[in-house]
Enzyme design. Sequence first.
Site, mmCIF file in Angstrom:
data_model
loop_
_atom_site.group_PDB
_atom_site.id
_atom_site.type_symbol
_atom_site.label_atom_id
_atom_site.label_comp_id
_atom_site.label_asym_id
_atom_site.label_seq_id
_atom_site.Cartn_x
_atom_site.Cartn_y
_atom_site.Cartn_z
ATOM 1 N N TYR A 1 -5.322 2.560 -0.409
ATOM 2 C CA TYR A 1 -4.236 3.593 0.233
ATOM 3 C C TYR A 1 -4.815 3.550 1.592
ATOM 4 C CZ TYR A 1 -1.274 6.651 2.052
ATOM 5 O OH TYR A 1 -0.696 7.774 2.677
ATOM 6 N N GLU B 1 1.361 3.572 7.485
ATOM 7 C CA GLU B 1 0.699 3.560 6.262
ATOM 8 C C GLU B 1 -0.037 2.361 5.470
ATOM 9 O OE1 GLU B 1 2.179 7.019 2.689
ATOM 10 O OE2 GLU B 1 3.446 4.773 2.713
#
Length: 386
Positions: free
Chosen positions: A109, A197
């Site tokens: 992530y 993101e």
Amino acid sequence: MKIHEYQAKELFRQYSIPVPEGTVALSVDEAVEAACGLNGYPVVVKAQIHAGGRGKGGGVKLAGSETEARQHADAILGMTLITPQTGAEGQLVQRLLVEAGQNIKEELYLSLLVDRETASVIIMCCREGGMDIEELAEMNPEKIITVNVSPSLGVQGYHLRELIFGLGLPKEVRKEFSELVSKLFTLFVECDCSLVEINPLILTADDRVIALDAKVDLDSNGLFRHPTLLNYRDTAEEDPLEVEASVHNLNYINLDGNVGNIVNGAGLAMATMDIIKQAGAEPANFMDVGGGATAEMVENGLRIILRDQKVKAVLINIFGGILRCDVFAEGVVKAATAIGLNVPVVVRMEGTNVEEGKRILNESGLNLITAVDLQDAAAKIAEAVN
Ligand code: GDP
Ligand code: MN
């Protein structure tokens, strides 16, 4: 402003950030054509909506053949995709992204966001990426590595080392990872992003680092500097009332309650929403017509709010300074007469020519309830909806 994944990946390509090969498709035939244009199977068919969590909702599917690609495209395109981020009503899928399937060894992530408190950009990453990052953030916050980067100094070697060793990344991928983070930071600052993101950022079997997903939010206040990015806007993904409000330069956000409100000034709007709640009702929206609002803006605001089916009463709270109370009152009467009021409207105003303004409202013969102060307005609104 939110943009689609395929648009975010287009931006990534401009900054030489590695993404899978892929094409956007607006029909099933286009999707199949896109799949055939890729270098063999599997391919991934991905719903393009302005919300994440698509994988869990059935909006991301792996296809092992042309037939399967057609089946998935047919199933996903036109479906109402419900994910944790769309709300119960879901979002209609009108575009697909067809991508080359990747050989995933690991899902990480990575995100960049603005930290207002330190006036810096936070880079946040985690070795355990993929679908459940929100859960992980709650259960194991220590697994999330963050560094703060000054927007004027940029990413330094020590930032990268902190991330790499925090994650425990193997030697083979450190250089690529560092390059990716640096480029992403440049993109973030140059495009005036509020969020970038990548979930998941993948490590492949052959030790490459690739952005498998891409979410980019652009700061709307910076968009005047980026006319080309403005082309990425997809109003089909936005709330229709919010789209109309933006055309009229109104700061409007649709909410869940049943009391519509129109206020001039963001601070006053926040206070007004608090008061509605305190009175036991729920605001149906946030609307700031601005400190320098004209009667015409109030009229447009009222028109938009009255079109909202869930609105059972409207509270107009105006401080008459630049916009005088009498001019404002004339605007409200004109708007209410033209639109036709189907719900009670409570008006609280204060400021220049307030007596004249109240006279105009009271003599209008419309269902306009004047209030003497905010507390009175709140009580009258609560009575109107209950
Ligand atoms: P999101 O659910 O909206 O965040 O959509 P993502 O783009 O993150 O896709 C969801 C999941 O699909 C990812 O976490 C991957 O596990 C999987 N996925 C996406 N692309 C590929 C691919 O090329 N190969 C494989 N094996 N899985 C993929
Ligand atoms: Mn994702």
